[in-house]
Design an enzyme around this catalytic site. Structure first.
Site, PDB file in Angstrom:
ATOM      1  N   GLN A  88      -8.807  -8.786  -2.106  1.00  9.16           N
ATOM      2  CA  GLN A  88      -9.067  -7.592  -1.195  1.00  9.16           C
ATOM      3  C   GLN A  88     -10.750  -6.904  -1.431  1.00  9.16           C
ATOM      4  O   GLN A  88     -11.390  -6.608  -0.669  1.00  9.16           O
ATOM      5  CB  GLN A  88      -8.087  -6.650  -1.431  1.00  9.16           C
ATOM      6  CG  GLN A  88      -6.635  -7.098  -0.877  1.00  9.16           C
ATOM      7  CD  GLN A  88      -6.289  -7.253   0.666  1.00  9.16           C
ATOM      8  OE1 GLN A  88      -7.148  -6.006   1.234  1.00  9.16           O
ATOM      9  NE2 GLN A  88      -5.734  -7.828   1.041  1.00  9.16           N
ATOM     10  N   GLY A 116       2.266 -10.847  10.301  1.00  8.47           N
ATOM     11  CA  GLY A 116       3.367 -10.306  11.140  1.00  8.47           C
ATOM     12  C   GLY A 116       3.546 -11.006  12.558  1.00  8.47           C
ATOM     13  O   GLY A 116       4.797 -11.257  12.929  1.00  8.47           O
ATOM     14  N   LYS A 122      12.464  -7.725   0.546  1.00  8.71           N
ATOM     15  CA  LYS A 122      11.577  -8.308  -0.090  1.00  8.71           C
ATOM     16  C   LYS A 122      10.189  -7.597  -0.536  1.00  8.71           C
ATOM     17  O   LYS A 122       9.653  -6.881   0.458  1.00  8.71           O
ATOM     18  CB  LYS A 122      11.093  -9.595   0.870  1.00  8.71           C
ATOM     19  CG  LYS A 122      10.443 -10.664   0.164  1.00  8.71           C
ATOM     20  CD  LYS A 122       9.088 -10.546  -0.804  1.00  8.71           C
ATOM     21  CE  LYS A 122       7.819 -10.877  -0.059  1.00  8.71           C
ATOM     22  NZ  LYS A 122       6.532 -10.444  -0.758  1.00  8.71           N
ATOM     23  N   ASN A 155       0.718  -1.316   0.027  1.00  9.31           N
ATOM     24  CA  ASN A 155      -0.272  -0.104   0.196  1.00  9.31           C
ATOM     25  C   ASN A 155       0.792   1.419  -0.091  1.00  9.31           C
ATOM     26  O   ASN A 155       0.368   2.416  -0.426  1.00  9.31           O
ATOM     27  CB  ASN A 155      -1.175  -0.076   1.256  1.00  9.31           C
ATOM     28  CG  ASN A 155      -0.347  -0.015   2.540  1.00  9.31           C
ATOM     29  OD1 ASN A 155       0.823  -0.504   2.654  1.00  9.31           O
ATOM     30  ND2 ASN A 155      -1.211   0.367   3.380  1.00  9.31           N
ATOM     31  N   GLU A 164       9.642   3.212  13.667  1.00 10.15           N
ATOM     32  CA  GLU A 164      10.484   3.478  12.752  1.00 10.15           C
ATOM     33  C   GLU A 164      10.403   4.973  12.547  1.00 10.15           C
ATOM     34  O   GLU A 164       9.997   5.794  13.182  1.00 10.15           O
ATOM     35  CB  GLU A 164       9.727   3.087  11.659  1.00 10.15           C
ATOM     36  CG  GLU A 164       9.459   1.436  11.543  1.00 10.15           C
ATOM     37  CD  GLU A 164       9.104   0.810  10.310  1.00 10.15           C
ATOM     38  OE1 GLU A 164      10.199   0.506   9.329  1.00 10.15           O
ATOM     39  OE2 GLU A 164       8.112   0.833  10.089  1.00 10.15           O
ATOM     40  N   GLU A 192       5.316  -3.526  12.171  1.00  7.47           N
ATOM     41  CA  GLU A 192       4.433  -2.247  12.112  1.00  7.47           C
ATOM     42  C   GLU A 192       2.997  -2.998  11.368  1.00  7.47           C
ATOM     43  O   GLU A 192       3.120  -3.544  10.391  1.00  7.47           O
ATOM     44  CB  GLU A 192       4.767  -1.289  10.897  1.00  7.47           C
ATOM     45  CG  GLU A 192       5.816  -0.446  11.730  1.00  7.47           C
ATOM     46  CD  GLU A 192       5.242   0.406  12.954  1.00  7.47           C
ATOM     47  OE1 GLU A 192       4.053   0.474  13.385  1.00  7.47           O
ATOM     48  OE2 GLU A 192       6.405   0.774  13.661  1.00  7.47           O
ATOM     49  N   SER A 252      -0.081  -7.402   7.633  1.00  9.50           N
ATOM     50  CA  SER A 252      -1.325  -7.520   8.485  1.00  9.50           C
ATOM     51  C   SER A 252      -0.731  -8.201   9.795  1.00  9.50           C
ATOM     52  O   SER A 252       0.536  -8.694   9.879  1.00  9.50           O
ATOM     53  CB  SER A 252      -2.111  -8.696   7.655  1.00  9.50           C
ATOM     54  OG  SER A 252      -1.251  -9.798   7.280  1.00  9.50           O
ATOM     55  N   CYS A 282      -2.735   1.802   6.597  1.00 10.59           N
ATOM     56  CA  CYS A 282      -2.885   1.439   8.236  1.00 10.59           C
ATOM     57  C   CYS A 282      -3.495   2.358   9.026  1.00 10.59           C
ATOM     58  O   CYS A 282      -4.099   2.295   9.973  1.00 10.59           O
ATOM     59  CB  CYS A 282      -1.575   1.022   8.575  1.00 10.59           C
ATOM     60  SG  CYS A 282      -0.293   2.237   8.083  1.00 10.59           S
TER      61      CYS A 282
HETATM   62  P1  NAD Z   1       0.470  -8.726   4.236  1.00 14.79           P
HETATM   63  O1  NAD Z   1       0.623  -9.074   5.917  1.00 14.79           O
HETATM   64  O2  NAD Z   1      -0.474  -9.802   3.687  1.00 14.79           O
HETATM   65  O3  NAD Z   1       1.904  -9.075   3.575  1.00 14.79           O
HETATM   66  C1  NAD Z   1       3.035  -7.939   4.055  1.00 14.79           C
HETATM   67  C2  NAD Z   1       4.264  -8.792   3.533  1.00 14.79           C
HETATM   68  O4  NAD Z   1       4.729  -9.825   4.116  1.00 14.79           O
HETATM   69  C3  NAD Z   1       4.119  -8.771   1.925  1.00 14.79           C
HETATM   70  O5  NAD Z   1       5.315  -8.544   1.384  1.00 14.79           O
HETATM   71  C4  NAD Z   1       3.877 -10.397   1.821  1.00 14.79           C
HETATM   72  O6  NAD Z   1       4.486 -11.147   0.501  1.00 14.79           O
HETATM   73  C5  NAD Z   1       4.778 -10.821   2.947  1.00 14.79           C
HETATM   74  N1  NAD Z   1       4.498 -12.155   3.526  1.00 14.79           N
HETATM   75  C6  NAD Z   1       3.154 -12.780   3.685  1.00 14.79           C
HETATM   76  N2  NAD Z   1       3.349 -14.062   4.099  1.00 14.79           N
HETATM   77  C7  NAD Z   1       4.833 -14.176   4.525  1.00 14.79           C
HETATM   78  C8  NAD Z   1       5.385 -15.128   5.499  1.00 14.79           C
HETATM   79  N3  NAD Z   1       4.746 -16.363   5.656  1.00 14.79           N
HETATM   80  N4  NAD Z   1       6.475 -14.971   5.645  1.00 14.79           N
HETATM   81  C9  NAD Z   1       7.331 -13.745   5.499  1.00 14.79           C
HETATM   82  N5  NAD Z   1       6.628 -12.685   4.655  1.00 14.79           N
HETATM   83  C10 NAD Z   1       5.154 -12.979   4.468  1.00 14.79           C
HETATM   84  O7  NAD Z   1      -0.139  -7.444   4.353  1.00 14.79           O
HETATM   85  P2  NAD Z   1      -0.547  -6.349   3.084  1.00 14.79           P
HETATM   86  O8  NAD Z   1      -1.715  -6.932   2.542  1.00 14.79           O
HETATM   87  O9  NAD Z   1       0.602  -6.338   2.222  1.00 14.79           O
HETATM   88  O10 NAD Z   1      -0.738  -5.148   3.691  1.00 14.79           O
HETATM   89  C11 NAD Z   1      -1.780  -4.658   4.523  1.00 14.79           C
HETATM   90  C12 NAD Z   1      -1.584  -4.620   5.880  1.00 14.79           C
HETATM   91  O11 NAD Z   1      -0.646  -4.093   6.368  1.00 14.79           O
HETATM   92  C13 NAD Z   1      -2.969  -4.006   6.456  1.00 14.79           C
HETATM   93  O12 NAD Z   1      -3.123  -4.911   7.775  1.00 14.79           O
HETATM   94  C14 NAD Z   1      -2.228  -2.719   7.091  1.00 14.79           C
HETATM   95  O13 NAD Z   1      -2.851  -2.093   8.168  1.00 14.79           O
HETATM   96  C15 NAD Z   1      -0.796  -3.139   7.064  1.00 14.79           C
HETATM   97  N6  NAD Z   1       0.120  -1.784   7.074  1.00 14.79           N
HETATM   98  C16 NAD Z   1       0.526  -1.506   8.277  1.00 14.79           C
HETATM   99  C17 NAD Z   1       1.373  -0.138   8.381  1.00 14.79           C
HETATM  100  C18 NAD Z   1       1.888   0.377   9.419  1.00 14.79           C
HETATM  101  O14 NAD Z   1       2.883   1.057   9.428  1.00 14.79           O
HETATM  102  N7  NAD Z   1       1.644  -0.117  10.720  1.00 14.79           N
HETATM  103  C19 NAD Z   1       1.713   0.152   7.085  1.00 14.79           C
HETATM  104  C20 NAD Z   1       1.054  -0.147   5.915  1.00 14.79           C
HETATM  105  C21 NAD Z   1       0.275  -1.208   6.024  1.00 14.79           C
END
Ligand code: NAD
Length: 487
Positions: free
Chosen positions: A339, A241, A183, A160, A468, A258, A237, A292
Site C-alpha cells: 500500500q 467487491g 472473515k 482499516n 448498514e 460498502e 475495494s 473510505c
Molecule cells: P480489499 O478489497 O483488498 O479486501 C477487503 C476484504 O476482502 C478482506 O478481508 C480481503 O481479505 C477480502 N478478499 C480479498 N479477495 C477476496 C475474494 N476473492 N473473495 C472474498 N474476499 C476477498 O480491501 P482492503 O484493502 O482491505 O480495504 C480498503 C478498501 O476498503 C478501500 O477501497 C476502502 O475505501 C474500502 N472501505 C470501504 C468502506 C465503506 O464502508 N465504504 C469502509 C472501509 C474501507
C-alpha cells in the site's frame, strides 16, 4: 505496557469455530509484522482455507435454528455482555490495533469504544417493531408483516476499521437471529480476534459466531461460493467487491457492498475558515487517510483560497506524524509495504500529471511506512488524483468561483460515499443536501465519521444493496414476510 500485552485474555492467533479456538485445518500460519517497525513480528495467525470455511459454515448452520428461536431481547443480552467484555479490555485492543495496522492510539481508542456502543445499540433493537399491522380490505381481519432472519451470513471485512466494521456487521446480524461467519482482514487479525474472545466470555452459544483469519482469495472466496451462506456483507475495494457480488449472486445470495470513495469538501467564502481547516486536516490525514470517507478533494472559493491554503499548511506543520502508539501522534504509518508503494507511485503520477506538491510527498521514516500529510495543487479535474481513490494521506486543493461550479465538480466522480460543505448560508446548505451525490452529507463537519444509530453507506459506485448501521440494518439482515390471519 508488557503486562497488558501478556494478559491471559489475549487471543492466541487461532480461529474461533463452533465455540472453540482451533488452528487452520492445514496447520498453516502467516506472520504479521508491524507497519511502524516492519522488522518486528506482531503475531502468527491461522492461514485458513476452504476446509476452515466449510467447518465454520457447518457450525453456523448447526447453531441457526436454536439461535433464531430465541427472543430478540435474550439475544440482546449476549450483545450487551460482549460490549462489556470489549470495554474491559479496551486499552489492550486499542494498542493491538495501533501495533498491527498503524492506527494512531487516540483514534484506535475511539474506535474500540464505538464497537461497544454499536453492540449496545443493536441490543436495543430488541425493543423496536419487527413488523407492521394492517386490516384486510374486505373483512377487516388481520394482515401483518414480520421480519425473520435470513440464515447463515458471511461477513468480509477490511483492515482499516478492524473492530468497528466487523462489529457493525455482526451486531445487527446476530440481534435479528442470523448466525455468522466473519472473515477478518489479513492485515488486522489480532484486533478482530478480540471480538471472538469477548463473545466467548459472554457465553454466546457455540457456532452462533465463527471467526476466521487468512487470505481473501482462499478463505473469503470459499465463503462466497458456499451455497449454505444466504447473505454476504462485504466492505473493501471496488474491484474485489464487484467480484464477490458476481460470484455470490450465482448461488442466489443477497449481497451488500460498502466500497471506496473519493470524497469532496467544499469551502465557501462565508465559512468559518478555522473550522474548515481543522476538518480538512482531520478528514484528509487522520488514520493517514486510510478511511473510505477520507477527504480526497478540497474545493475552496476564490476569495478565501489563499487564506485557506495558508491555514491548512500551518495546521500540517503543527500536527505530529510518527509512532501510532504515541498518544499525541495524529498521522501514523501506512498499513503495509505494498500500500505504501502504491501511494508513493500515485504521488509521483500526480506530479507527472502536472500537479504541484505543496507539502509532504516524501517518505518520513527510514523503517516505518510513514508518509506525511501531502497536499497537491494544480491537479486537473480529470487527472488520476482527482478521480481514483489513493488510500493514503494525500489530498488536492482546487479553486472555484460559484456554488454551481463547486457542486458540479464535486459530483463528477464515479464514487458517492461522503461529502462536506463549509458555509454559514442556510440557502447553500439546503441546496447541497439536495444535490450532493453522496450517501453521507455533512454541513460544517468533516467527511469522515459515523454515528452508530443512523444509516451508513454510499451511492453510485461506493455501494451496493441496503445501507448498514442504525435501524436501516434490518433491511439486509432480515427477510420480510406478509401474514394473513383469518379468524
Ligand atoms: P480489499 O478489497 O483488498 O479486501 C477487503 C476484504 O476482502 C478482506 O478481508 C480481503 O481479505 C477480502 N478478499 C480479498 N479477495 C477476496 C475474494 N476473492 N473473495 C472474498 N474476499 C476477498 O480491501 P482492503 O484493502 O482491505 O480495504 C480498503 C478498501 O476498503 C478501500 O477501497 C476502502 O475505501 C474500502 N472501505 C470501504 C468502506 C465503506 O464502508 N465504504 C469502509 C472501509 C474501507
Amino acid at each position: 505496557m508488557s503486562d497488558v500485552l501478556d494478559a491471559p485474555t489475549r487471543p492466541a492467533g487461532l480461529n474461533y469455530v463452533g465455540g472453540a479456538w482451533v488452528p487452520s485445518a492445514s496447520g498453516d500460519t502467516y506472520t504479521r509484522t508491524s507497519p511502524m517497525r516492519p522488522s518486528e513480528v506482531v503475531g502468527e495467525f491461522s492461514a485458513s482455507g476452504e476446509a476452515d470455511a466449510e467447518a465454520a459454515v457447518a457450525a453456523a448452520a448447526a447453531a441457526y435454528a436454536g439461535w433464531a428461536a430465541l427472543p430478540l431481547a435474550v439475544r440482546g443480552r449476549y450483545l450487551n455482555a460482549a460490549a462489556a467484555a470489549l470495554e474491559a479490555r479496551g486499552e489492550e485492543i486499542a494498542r493491538d490495533m495501533s501495533i498491527e495496522m498503524g492506527k494512531p492510539l487516540r483514534e484506535a481508542r475511539g474506535e474500540t469504544a464505538r464497537a461497544s456502543q454499536i453492540l449496545r445499540y443493536a441490543a436495543s433493537e430488541a425493543y423496536r417493531p419487527v413488523g407492521e399491522h394492517f386490516e384486510q380490505s374486505a373483512t377487516g381481519a388481520q394482515v401483518s408483516t414480520r421480519r425473520r432472519p435470513v440464515g447463515v451470513v458471511a461477513l468480509i471485512t477490511p483492515w482499516n476499521f478492524p473492530i468497528a466494521i466487523p462489529i457493525w456487521k455482526l451486531a445487527p446480524a446476530l440481534i435479528y437471529g442470523n448466525t455468522v461467519v466473519l472473515k477478518l482482514a489479513y492485515e488486522a487479525p489480532q484486533t478482530g480476534l478480540h471480538i471472538a474472545a469477548a463473545f466467548a466470555e459472554a457465553e454466546l452459544p457455540a457456532g452462533v459466531l465463527n471467526i476466521l483469519t487468512g487470505r481473501g482469495s482462499t478463505v473469503g472466496a470459499a465463503l462466497v461460493r458456499d451455497p449454505r451462506v444466504r447473505a454476504i456483507s462485504f466492505t473493501g475495494s471496488v474491484a474485489t467487491g464487484h467480484g464477490v457480488r458476481d460470484e455470490a449472486t450465482k448461488t442466489g445470495k443477497r449481497v451488500q457492498l460498502e466500497l471506496g470513495g473519493h470524497n469532496p469538501m467544499i469551502v465557501l467564502a462565508d465559512a468559518d475558515l478555522d473550522r474548515a481547516v481543522e476538518a480538512a486536516y482531520a478528514g484528509a490525514f487522520w488514520s493517514a487517510g486510510q478511511k473510505c470517507t477520507a477527504t480526497r478533494r478540497i474545493y475552496v472559493q476564490a476569495p478565501v483560497y489563499d487564506a485557506f491554503r495558508t491555514g491548512l499548511l500551518a495546521r500540517i506543520e503543527r500536527g505530529r506524524v510518527g509512532d501510532p502508539l504515541d498518544p499525541e501522534v495524529e498521522v501514523g504509518p501506512i498499513v503495509n509495504e505494498s500500500q505504501f508503494d502504491e501511494i508513493v507511485e500515485a504521488i509521483e503520477r500526480g506530479k507527472r500529471d502536472g500537479g504541484t506538491v505543496l507539502t509532504g510527498g516524501e517518505r518520513a521514516d527510514p523503517d516505518g511506512y510513514l508518509i506525511p500529510p501531502t497536499v497537491f495543487e494544480g491537479v486537473a479535474d480529470d487527472a488520476f488524483l482527482s478521480c481514483e481513490e489513493v488510500f493514503g494521506p494525500v489530498t488536492s486543493l482546487y479553486r472555484f468561483e460559484t456554488l454551481d461550479e463547486a457542486i458540479e465538480r464535486a459530483n463528477a466522480v464515479e464514487f458517492g460515499l461522503s461529502t462536506a460543505l463549509f458555509t454559514s448560508s442556510l440557502v447553500a446548505a439546503t441546496r447541497f443536501q439536495k444535490e450532493a451525490q453522496a450517501g453521507l452529507i455533512h454541513v460544517n463537519s468533516q467527511t469522515a465519521g459515523a454515528e452508530v444509530h443512523v444509516p451508513f453507506g454510499g451511492i453510485k459506485s461506493s455501494g451496493f444493496g441496503p445501507h448498514e448501521q442504525g435501524h436501516a440494518a434490518i433491511e439486509f439482515y432480515t427477510e420480510l414476510v406478509t401474514v394473513y390471519i383469518d379468524p
